[in-house]
Structure formats: structure tokens, C-alpha cells
Design a protein around this motif. Structure first.
Motif, PDB file in Angstrom:
ATOM      1  N   ASP A 290      13.440 121.133  18.871  1.00  0.00           N
ATOM      2  CA  ASP A 290      13.747 121.671  20.189  1.00  0.00           C
ATOM      3  C   ASP A 290      13.824 120.588  21.269  1.00  0.00           C
ATOM      4  N   MET A 291      13.188 119.437  21.041  1.00  0.00           N
ATOM      5  CA  MET A 291      13.224 118.340  22.008  1.00  0.00           C
ATOM      6  C   MET A 291      13.231 117.011  21.269  1.00  0.00           C
ATOM      7  N   LYS A 292      13.977 116.052  21.791  1.00  0.00           N
ATOM      8  CA  LYS A 292      13.974 114.705  21.233  1.00  0.00           C
ATOM      9  C   LYS A 292      12.710 113.963  21.650  1.00  0.00           C
ATOM     10  N   ILE A 293      12.294 113.016  20.814  1.00  0.00           N
ATOM     11  CA  ILE A 293      11.268 112.053  21.205  1.00  0.00           C
ATOM     12  C   ILE A 293      12.003 110.777  21.596  1.00  0.00           C
ATOM     13  N   ASP A 294      11.929 110.410  22.866  1.00  0.00           N
ATOM     14  CA  ASP A 294      12.677 109.266  23.407  1.00  0.00           C
ATOM     15  C   ASP A 294      11.802 108.053  23.699  1.00  0.00           C
ATOM     16  N   TYR A 295      10.486 108.282  23.897  1.00  0.00           N
ATOM     17  CA  TYR A 295       9.617 107.201  24.344  1.00  0.00           C
ATOM     18  C   TYR A 295       8.362 107.120  23.477  1.00  0.00           C
ATOM     19  N   ILE A 296       7.863 105.910  23.315  1.00  0.00           N
ATOM     20  CA  ILE A 296       6.501 105.692  22.828  1.00  0.00           C
ATOM     21  C   ILE A 296       5.761 105.014  23.972  1.00  0.00           C
ATOM     22  N   LEU A 297       4.706 105.659  24.416  1.00  0.00           N
ATOM     23  CA  LEU A 297       4.060 105.314  25.677  1.00  0.00           C
ATOM     24  C   LEU A 297       2.739 104.594  25.419  1.00  0.00           C
ATOM     25  N   ILE A 298       2.619 103.373  25.951  1.00  0.00           N
ATOM     26  CA  ILE A 298       1.443 102.528  25.759  1.00  0.00           C
ATOM     27  C   ILE A 298       0.478 102.733  26.930  1.00  0.00           C
ATOM     28  N   HIS A 299      -0.719 103.212  26.620  1.00  0.00           N
ATOM     29  CA  HIS A 299      -1.800 103.367  27.599  1.00  0.00           C
ATOM     30  C   HIS A 299      -2.943 102.409  27.254  1.00  0.00           C
ATOM     31  N   ASP A 300      -3.848 102.195  28.200  1.00  0.00           N
ATOM     32  CA  ASP A 300      -5.198 101.784  27.813  1.00  0.00           C
ATOM     33  C   ASP A 300      -6.158 102.886  28.218  1.00  0.00           C
ATOM     34  N   THR A 301      -7.311 102.908  27.563  1.00  0.00           N
ATOM     35  CA  THR A 301      -8.193 104.071  27.661  1.00  0.00           C
ATOM     36  C   THR A 301      -8.978 104.148  28.965  1.00  0.00           C
ATOM     37  N   GLU A 302      -9.251 102.990  29.600  1.00  0.00           N
ATOM     38  CA  GLU A 302     -10.187 102.931  30.727  1.00  0.00           C
ATOM     39  C   GLU A 302     -11.540 103.523  30.321  1.00  0.00           C
ATOM     40  N   ALA A 303     -11.885 103.378  29.079  1.00  0.00           N
ATOM     41  CA  ALA A 303     -13.154 103.871  28.546  1.00  0.00           C
ATOM     42  C   ALA A 303     -13.399 103.196  27.207  1.00  0.00           C
ATOM     43  N   SER A 304     -14.646 103.225  26.776  1.00  0.00           N
ATOM     44  CA  SER A 304     -14.982 102.678  25.468  1.00  0.00           C
ATOM     45  C   SER A 304     -14.478 103.616  24.375  1.00  0.00           C
TER      46      SER A 304
END
Length: 670
Positions: A290-304
Motif C-alpha cells: 500500500d505504500m513504498k519505503i523510500d527512506y532509511i532514517l538514521i537516528h541516535d537514541t539520546e539514551a543508553s
């Protein structure tokens, strides 16, 4: 481009072993006199040689382990994001509660109910060997030196790492305590990872032995040339399998088998049955259908790590697809990629992205990510990008800091992780899609790629809290309002609606062109390059002797008429596309425009114009709940500033640029 050290295969490179003191450890015993290691030249190659000679650890093993922990770099007394110090990543017990941990939301789907505030406690996770948090103290005891010396002194740190490996070998394989064959040290290498599960420990050992087989040579962040010769050696998998480590289930995990990912499902739960809207922490869907996956999104956790797992396990919080531990790159999957996580702060991007959280803190520039984290993350992204047809470029493998606000009012509150200290150029090297551009033709280039390097890219950064910001490395260059170092930084009317210049504060992305971004050249003045940025010209210092950009091919959007073109933070359908049961969603122009004469690089023209209507638990309480509304209005994705944006295709024309000049072919019509 600014010069930067690159890791290369080193099979035939001559090792630099001057100054090595040969003091061999007694067979089958741990060395008791470490003076032969601690004393002598501090040339890093020589220190590794001395440490190997004194401890009995093969030098290839010592170099391979250190490379996977730190790439042989020394960070002074600054810890990694998982409390590891020095070239050998010796770890100290982390604080039980960090005052700077950010337990607030990482960005929820707009329109969703606010999640309840939550309090978390931190302790070592059950899936990590508790002794992994004690290696600094253990090494200090083995060497009979202070833990502080191991934190600050890279010589002592390398000796301490060698002592640990020798100790592990004596415990796990005493018959091989003086073995010269690197393969005989497989168990000790696996133990050094700190992982309590077999798959992660095996992955770490295999990475180390890959480095040993292929060889490496690089200049470290503090100027030492270190070389590891290519040496035939294979990991002894049978020996590691006999260590009694936990064998975690991989059922339902969307991950390469050799990464050893585990399943830690995020709950899809109705936590307050007085309202069908109070559920969490993601939405059910059938993405790729139903929807394309266009992005892989890099986060950092700001937590342990443990705090991160606590948060994603709560239905009244948020969810992303994967978390990665810094110490050893261990991966936990939380969401099936077909479902929509709440993590980007932009519902359109949530609809089309997979989110990866990396244990770390964006403002702690003196801290650093381990090579294991970078390599495991890159391996996972390569797999996901191939499976879901996501391009390996900086417009689709993106940071949270690139996600646009959906309306003018929420731009100032958008997140900015993973921050200025994530090494995008190294990361894309590991992805097999290097961020590169030639130096020739730069003087005539009409479109450029930002390539400042990382180590040695000195930029003023402020506001990192109790510790000063690291100003010796960064993944970006600043843009100024005029071609002068004394000129103020460019303005960002979205971040500062009332006016005012961008700042050097660590969280301020308004004037930062990050590695891999592509920009349309507007003007040149000496060593300064003017590019189009947020509706105006921004000036980048680009001296001929040390350029920070390179020419590139690209398509560029320009206004189709004489009027300024609005830009948007989401690509929703036109009002007529919505069925009567689903409220039409507005698409509000952001406080930027593309003026006649300006141009911005096109990064995606195959976007879906859609809106996923998902409001209640199990899609059971609202008519047509869990429906993807698809429109006919077409949008394009462009590089607008630090964050990307969307424009209506009908508002612009598309021009082709072939590295240095515009193509003679007729412009594409958007």
C-alpha cells in the motif's frame, strides 16, 4: 576536497616496527611485568608491537580487535557512546542515571495523541555480559596502574587491551596461551566483544578476522600511521560455539543471518480503553503493497541502550524499526517493516521510512561511535536498501536532522540527530556507495557535492552542555551571508520566524551543508562559492588548496514561470482525492520559496502522493481507518537547505547538469 585519511587494504605495506621492545610472556601465563610495554616510544604502531610481544597476543589479533573498536584512534579521556576509552575501547560502568538522557518523544506522528510522560531506570541489559562494563578496572588491575591512566594514556590503554586478551585466552583456551596462529585466539576475540549472545560475539570475531585477512592501513585521528598486514586467518566458529553463549531466537527478524539480530517487539497495544485513540506505539500497514519505503532514517537514541529498550517496549511511547548498541553493534528489531513506526516527527516520512536508532548522544562531540556500530549499521542498511529498493544516496539514507517540518510552526521543534559528529563519509564508504567527486572542472561546476572530510574538518560548534564541543571534526561546512569569515551565518526563517542569524550551537542546523548534499552554484568570488540555500545565496569557503566540494551531475529544479515557487514539508494528495469519510489533509507552504533565477537539486521525482489514514486501535473504530489515500498531484523532492523539501511538479521545470555545465538537451518538464 579537504584531505582525509582513508582505510585501505595493506597487504604489501611495510610495517613500521621501530622501537619495539621484545619481552615475551611466559608460555601459559599472563605477563606480570608490563614495564616493557608501558615504557618506550608512543608511536602507535610500535606500541602495538610492544604490547603483542609482552602479552603473547599475536600482533595481528591485537590490531584487528583495536581496529573494530576504534579504528586505532585515540580520543584522549573522552569515552565512546557506550563508555569505552582509548584505542582498545576499555569500558567503565556507566552512570546508573544520566541527567542528559532525553526520554521525551523522538518525534510522533502529527495528529496522534500525546504519549504519557515516562520515567525509566538504567542498568546493564541482560543480553550483554556484565563484565563488559568492567574492562577498564580489570585491565588496570592486570597492569597495576590506575584506571585514570588507561583512560588518558593511549600507550597504557593498548597494553591494557593486550592484557585483557591474554587473560581471556588463559581462561578460555589455556593450551593456546602462547599460540602464534591468530585463529587459536577466536574465543578471546569473541569474549572481548562483551556480547553475551553467540551471534553478536561471532559477528564481532568475524569482523576482526576479516580485517586480519584483508589488512588495513590508515592515519589515525591524532596523526599516527598504523598498518596491519594481510594475514591468512579464519575465525574458529566451532570454538566460539562451544563457549556457552546465549543463542537468541531470530524468528521473525528481518535481518541478514550473520548480523545476529534479535527480536524485541514494540507492543501494539490499546493501553486506555476509554478511548480508541490511546494506543501505541505504531500503526498496522502493508507497506510495499500500500505504500513504498523510500527512506532509511538514521537516528541516535539520546539514551543508553537499556533505556532505549525500556522506552520502545512501552505502548504509551513511540516505536522505530531497529536499535543498535554502540559497544558491539548488536541489533534489536522492534517493528516489521510493513508497519509504520512513529519516529520521524513527519507523518509522510513515517509512512515511507524505516527508522534505525543508534545508541549515542548527538551533542557529545568528544564521544564517538565504535567501528562495530558503523559496520553493523551499514550492513543492515545495505540489506534493507536492496530488499526495499531504497537508493544508497544522501537523499534516501538520511539523518533525522534532514526531515522537514510539516508546517511552519513545528520547524523549530524538529529533531537534529544524529548531529554534526556522525561520520557520513565513512558510513557511505561502508555502504559501498562512497561520497566522492573529482577535483577537476571544479572552477566551472554548476552543481557541487559537499565533501569536507571528517577528521580535521575544524568548525566552531558551541552549546554541548557541561563539556566543550569538539571543534576538530564535523560532517558539515557553514554557509555565510557574504563571502567573508566575518560575515554572519545565513538566516533560516523557519527556525527563526522573527529574524536573526543562524548560530554555531550544536543543535542549530540552519547554516550547515552536510557531507553528501548537492547544491546549485549561484556565484563565485575568489575562494568563496555562493550556492542557493533556503531561498537566498549562502557562501561556502572553498579554497583551491583545500576544496570542500566537488563537481557532480544532477538535475536541478527552477521556477516554471515568473513567480516564486512555494515548498512543502509533505507530499499529500489534493483535496478531491479524499473519500468523504476521510478528512482532507492540508498541505501548508513552508516559510521558504524558490525565486526566479534560483535552482535546487532534484533528489527524487518518483514520490508517492499519498496519505495513510490510521487513527484508532486495530483500525476498528473509524470509517475507512487504515486506508492509503493516493492523489494525482505530483511532487518532487529537492535539496533546499540542511533539510530537504517537496515542490509541486507543476510549479517547476527540471534541467540537467552534466558535472560542470547544463546539458544542451531540452529541460525536463516536471
Amino acid at each position: 576536497m579537504r584531505s582525509r585519511s582513508r582505510t585501505v587494504a595493506a597487504g604489501g605495506v611495510v610495517a613500521l616496527l621501530a622501537g619495539v621492545t621484545t619481552v615475551m610472556a611466559a608460555p601459559g601465563a599472563i605477563a606480570s611485568d608490563w614495564s616493557g610495554c608501558l615504557q618506550g616510544t608512543d608511536a602507535r604502531q610500535a606500541v602495538f608491537g610492544r604490547a603483542a610481544a609482552v602479552s603473547g597476543v599475536p600482533e595481528e589479533v591485537l590490531l584487528g580487535v583495536s581496529f573494530m573498536e576504534s579504528r586505532w584512534d585515540n580520543h584522549g579521556a573522552s569515552p565512546s557512546t557506550s563508555a569505552g576509552y582509548g584505542p582498545m575501547h576499555l569500558t567503565a560502568v556507566p552512570d546508573s542515571a544520566r541527567a542528559d538522557e532525553h526520554v521525551q518523544g523522538k518525534g510522533k506522528a502529527e495528529g496522534a495523541e500525546d504519549r504519557e510522560s515516562t520515567t525509566v531506570t538504567d542498568s546493564p541489559g541482560v543480553d550483554q555480559d556484565p563484565s563488559a562494563f568492567e574492562t577498564l578496572a580489570t585491565a588496570a588491575e592486570l597492569l597495576d596502574v590506575s584506571a585514570e591512566q588507561l583512560r588518558r594514556d593511549d600507550v597504557a590503554n593498548i597494553c591494557g587491551g593486550a592484557a585483557l586478551l591474554a587473560e581471556y585466552q588463559h581462561e578460555l583456551s589455556p593450551g593456546n596461551a602462547s599460540a602464534k596462529d591468530p585463529s587459536a585466539w577466536s574465543e578471546a576475540v569473541a569474549r572481548y566483544s562483551g556480547a553475551a549472545d553467540q551471534a553478536t560475539a561471532m559477528r564481532f570475531a568475524e569482523q576482526v578476522f576479516t580485517v586480519i585477512r584483508e589488512g588495513r592501513s590508515r592515519v589515525t585521528n591524532d596523526g599516527h600511521r598504523v598498518t596491519l598486514h594481510a594475514t591468512p586467518a579464519d575465525v574458529d566458529r566451532t570454538a566460539i560455539e562451544s563457549m556457552g553463549l546465549v543463542v537468541a531466537s531470530t524468528d521473525g527478524v528481518d535481518c541478514p543471518a550473520d548480523l545476529g539480530c534479535e527480536s524485541r517487539p514494540a507492543p501494539y497495544a490499546w493501553y486506555d480503553k476509554t478511548s480508541p485513540y490511546r494506543y501505541g506505539n505504531h500503526d498496522l500497514a502493508s507497506r510495499q503493497q500500500d505504500m513504498k519505503i523510500d527512506y532509511i532514517l538514521i537516528h541516535d537514541t539520546e539514551a543508553s541502550w537499556n533505556t532505549t529498550l525500556n522506552l520502545v517496549s512501552r505502548p504509551n511511547y513511540l516505536a522505530w524499526n531497529y536499535s543498535l548498541r554502540s559497544a558491539d553493534g548488536h541489533i534489536a528489531q522492534h517493528l516489521d517493516s510493513k508497519n509504520v513506526g512513529w519516529h520521524a516527527g513527519n507523518w509522510y516520512v513515517n509512512m515511507h521510512s524505516i527508522g534505525l536508532e543508534h545508541e549515542g548522544f548527538a551533542a557529545e562531540g568528544a564521544s564517538w561511535f565504535t567501528e562495530s556500530l558503523y559496520e553493523n549499521s551499514a550492513a543492515l542498511v545495505r540489506y534493507l536498501a536492496a530488499k526495499y529498493d531504497v537508493p544508497l544516496d544522501r537523499a534516501h539514507i538520511i539523518g533525522h536532522d534532514q526531515v522537514p517540518g510539516v508546517t511552519p510552526t513545528n520547524i523549530p521543534s524538529m529533531h537534529w540527530d544524529p548531529g554534526p559528529y556522525w561520520d557520513w563519509e565513512h558510513y557511505f564508504d561502508l555502504l559501498g556507495a562512497p561520497l566522492e567527486a573529482p577535483r577537476d572542472r571544479l572552477a566551472s561546476a554548476e552543481v557541487v557535492t559537499v565533501l569536507p572530510g571528517y577528521e580535521g574538518n575544524s568548525q566552531p560548534i558551541t552549546g554541548c552542555g557541561s563539556k566543550p564541543c569538539d571543534t576538530t571534526k564535523a560532517n558539515f561546512v557553514y554557509l555565510r551571508q557574504a563571502p567573508s569569515e566575518s560575515a554572519p551565518l545565513v538566516k533560516d526563517p523557519g527556525l527563526r520566524p522573527a529574524g536573526g542569524d543562524s548560530t554555531t550551537k550544536v543543535s542549530d542546523v540552519g547554516a550547515r551543508a552536510a557531507a553528501g548534499q548537492k547544491l546549485r552554484v549561484a556565484e563565485r568570488r575568489g575562494d568563496w562559492l555562493g550556492v542557493w540555500w533556503l531561498g537566498e545565496i549562502g557562501w561556502i569557503h572553498n579554497p583551491e588548496s583545500s576544496p570542500v566540494v566537488g563537481p557532480t551531475r544532477a538535475k536541478v529544479v527552477v521556477p516554471a514561470g515568473e513567480a516564486a515557487v512555494p515548498v512543502y514539508g509533505r507530499a499529500y494528495p489534493e483535496s478531491s482525492a479524499y473519500p468523504s469519510a476521510i478528512p482532507a489533509q492540508s498541505v501548508v507552504p513552508l516559510p521558504y520559496t524558490i525565486k526566479p533565477g534560483q535552482g535546487y537539486v532534484l533528489t527524487d521525482r518518483d514520490l508517492e502522493t499519498d496519505y495513510y489514514y490510521a487513527k484508532t486501535f486495530e483500525c476498528a473504530y473509524v470509517a475507512m481507518d487504515c486506508t492509503d489515500v493516493v492523489g494525482q498531484d505530483k511532487y518532487l523532492q529537492i535539496e533546499l537547505g540542511h533539510r530537504f523539501a517537496y515542490v509541486r511538479a507543476a510549479d517547476v521545470e527540471v534541467q540537467n547538469y552534466m558535472g560542470d555545465v547544463r546539458s544542451s538537451a531540452a529541460p525536463d518538464q516536471g
